[in-house]
Design a protein around this motif. Structure first.
Motif, short mmCIF file in Angstrom:
data_model
loop_
_atom_site.label_atom_id
_atom_site.label_comp_id
_atom_site.label_asym_id
_atom_site.label_seq_id
_atom_site.Cartn_x
_atom_site.Cartn_y
_atom_site.Cartn_z
N UNK A 11 0.85 -1.18 0.00
CA UNK A 11 0.00 0.00 0.00
C UNK A 11 0.89 1.24 0.00
N UNK A 12 0.38 2.32 -0.60
CA UNK A 12 1.17 3.54 -0.65
C UNK A 12 1.38 4.01 -2.07
N UNK A 13 2.14 5.08 -2.23
CA UNK A 13 2.39 5.67 -3.55
C UNK A 13 3.89 5.90 -3.72
N UNK A 14 4.34 5.74 -4.97
CA UNK A 14 5.73 5.95 -5.32
C UNK A 14 5.80 6.98 -6.43
N UNK A 33 1.40 -5.21 -7.52
CA UNK A 33 0.95 -4.45 -8.68
C UNK A 33 0.88 -2.96 -8.34
N UNK A 34 1.51 -2.15 -9.17
CA UNK A 34 1.45 -0.69 -9.05
C UNK A 34 0.66 -0.15 -10.25
N UNK A 35 -0.31 0.71 -9.96
CA UNK A 35 -1.14 1.30 -11.02
C UNK A 35 -0.86 2.80 -11.09
N UNK A 36 -0.83 3.31 -12.31
CA UNK A 36 -0.50 4.73 -12.48
C UNK A 36 -1.46 5.38 -13.46
N UNK A 37 -1.75 6.65 -13.18
CA UNK A 37 -2.48 7.51 -14.12
C UNK A 37 -1.84 8.89 -14.08
N UNK A 38 -1.12 9.21 -15.12
CA UNK A 38 -0.50 10.53 -15.22
C UNK A 38 -1.46 11.44 -15.99
N UNK A 74 8.71 -7.01 -8.26
CA UNK A 74 9.20 -7.94 -7.24
C UNK A 74 9.48 -7.12 -5.99
N UNK A 75 8.79 -7.38 -4.88
CA UNK A 75 8.81 -6.44 -3.75
C UNK A 75 10.15 -6.30 -3.03
N UNK A 76 10.92 -7.38 -2.90
CA UNK A 76 12.17 -7.29 -2.15
C UNK A 76 13.20 -6.44 -2.87
N UNK A 77 13.32 -6.60 -4.20
CA UNK A 77 14.36 -5.91 -4.95
C UNK A 77 13.87 -4.66 -5.68
N UNK A 78 12.54 -4.53 -5.87
CA UNK A 78 12.01 -3.39 -6.62
C UNK A 78 12.14 -3.54 -8.12
N UNK A 79 12.50 -4.71 -8.59
CA UNK A 79 12.65 -4.93 -10.03
C UNK A 79 11.31 -5.04 -10.74
N UNK A 80 11.18 -4.39 -11.89
CA UNK A 80 9.95 -4.44 -12.68
C UNK A 80 9.94 -5.71 -13.51
N UNK A 81 8.90 -6.52 -13.34
CA UNK A 81 8.78 -7.80 -14.04
C UNK A 81 7.69 -7.75 -15.11
N UNK A 82 6.52 -7.23 -14.75
CA UNK A 82 5.39 -7.16 -15.69
C UNK A 82 5.10 -5.71 -16.06
N UNK A 83 4.80 -5.47 -17.32
CA UNK A 83 4.35 -4.17 -17.80
C UNK A 83 3.10 -4.42 -18.64
N UNK A 84 1.95 -3.93 -18.16
CA UNK A 84 0.68 -4.27 -18.81
C UNK A 84 -0.17 -3.04 -19.09
N UNK A 133 -2.17 -0.68 -4.12
CA UNK A 133 -3.41 -0.76 -3.34
C UNK A 133 -3.71 -2.18 -2.87
N UNK A 134 -2.68 -2.98 -2.74
CA UNK A 134 -2.87 -4.33 -2.22
C UNK A 134 -3.05 -5.40 -3.27
N UNK A 135 -3.03 -5.03 -4.55
CA UNK A 135 -3.18 -6.02 -5.61
C UNK A 135 -1.87 -6.79 -5.80
N UNK A 136 -2.01 -8.09 -6.07
CA UNK A 136 -0.85 -8.95 -6.28
C UNK A 136 -0.98 -9.69 -7.60
#
Length: 379
Positions: free
Chosen positions: A135-138, A167-172, A246-256, A154-157
């Motif tokens: 949870x939270x924003x980056x 899962x991180x969701x963004x709207x710019x 990936x939560x431990x390392x912060x690496x981006x795995x999926x882009x959808x 928002x808690x999505x996995x």
């Protein structure tokens, strides 16, 4: 032995506190290529409901070109295939290897090495921080608009193979694009008043003919002069999408489901048409023309281009493999090494206690034997 065991246990505790901060850092040997596919849609004419759709293919080659203990220099080459049009973008990043945030330096640029940028204060899109929360924003930096937007957790996995992701969701929201972005796409910076008038279904030739019948020659000459000047175009970009991290390392795995909508509108205020027509605003013909220009000026921006794309399955698997490898190394440092050391220390402590009790028991058993021996001699 017991003191040795205590030292080992204290060392394990110190390792847990110090080692992760010192050893878990952005890798210095990163060299990966990611692939995305989708579509690009361009209206037949500005503002038209009909559009032309073409396939979109994007390749991102990300590699480390230089590193120190604290920093890493990253070079990213993005090759965009928009239908038959191919455009190559070069980005440079300097990241803090521990916080993963960009830091100032000569290696930060976007689109071309000559376009220097400052991304401090927000994460760059190749990497999020370690220990991403559910949870939270980056804060994420956009080179396209030189602005910051929020990636929300928002808690999505999600899962990628056996890898658990957050899962991180963004709207710019729509934001003016940079000159570098516009030039990268080959978009014009200006237009003519006639082309801008078409957006509001206004025939400029007819308008000028009607004004010629009511305006003096001096005012008409001034008006004609204004209409021949370049009219600036304002471009804005709106973006949406999700990424699996990936939560431990912060690496981006999926882009959808990445969606970029580029809009354009003419900046009519730059021509100061009202200044020329203000003295004649009571004339019905001039009033009608001013209303038309007001309609054009307040008309919402029209879509100039829309992109939509997602990461390919093969690219996701490669990203997941790299993230899993880094995660396993992080776990080795943060969990397994201190766990083994602590277990070894506890075993040594237990052995030391048992040996101590055994040594204490030996004199107690020996005393009766000595007593009987002297008794035997006395007899």
């Amino acid at each position: 032995m017991i003191w040795t065991s205590v030292v080992v246990l204290l060392a394990a505790t110190a390792w847990i506190v110090v080692a992760p901060w010192q050893l878990i850092r952005y890798p210095t040997n990163l060299d990966e290529t990611l692939h995305y596919t989708g579509t690009v849609a361009i209206p037949v004419t500005p503002g038209a409901s009909s559009e032309v759709r073409q396939p979109l293919s994007i390749t991102r080659h990300i590699r480390v070109v230089k590193s120190t203990f604290d920093k890493v220099w990253i070079r990213e080459t993005i090759t965009n295939h928009l239908g038959s049009d191919v455009r190559v973008q070069e980005n440079g990043y300097i990241l803090d290897r521990r916080t993963m945030k960009p830091v100032a330096g000569d290696g930060n640029f976007a689109f071309t090495p000559s376009n220097k940028v400052t991304r401090s204060g927000a994460y760059a899109q190749p990497q999020f921080p370690m220990h991403v929360a559910s949870s939270g924003a980056y804060k994420v930096w956009s080179d396209d608009t030189a602005s910051v937007f929020d990636a929300l957790s928002s808690g999505d996995h999600a899962k990628s193979g056996k890898l658990d992701l957050i899962v991180l969701r963004a709207h710019a929201a729509p934001h003016p694009v940079t000159a570098a972005y516009r030039e990268f796409l080959g978009l014009p910076a200006t237009t003519t008043l006639a082309d801008a008038a078409k957006l509001a279904n206004v025939d400029l030739n007819t308008v000028m003919q009607s004004l010629a019948g009511v305006l003096p020659a001096s005012a008409m000459a001034q008006l004609v002069s204004l209409t021949t000047e370049p009219l600036p175009l304002a471009y804005q970009l709106e973006s949406t999408g999700t990424v699996g991290v990936e939560p431990l390392t912060g690496g981006v795995v999926q882009v959808n489901d990445i969606g970029n909508r580029l809009t354009v509108s003419p900046e009519l205020a730059e021509l100061h048409l009202r200044t020329v027509l203000a003295d004649y605003a009571l004339d019905p013909t001039v009033r009608t023309v001013l209303d038309k220009f007001d309609e054009l000026a307040t008309r919402p921006p029209v879509t100039a281009m829309a992109l939509s794309y997602s990461e390919t399955p093969a690219s996701e698997r490669a990203a997941a493999h790299a993230a899993a490898d880094l995660r396993n190394k992080a776990r080795l440092v943060t969990i397994w090494v201190p766990a083994w050391a602590s277990m070894g220390a506890l075993v040594l402590i237990g052995a030391a206690i048992a040996l101590s009790r055994r040594n204490e028991a030996v004199p107690a058993d020996a005393h009766p034997a000595t007593h009987h021996w002297w008794q035997h001699r006395a007899a």
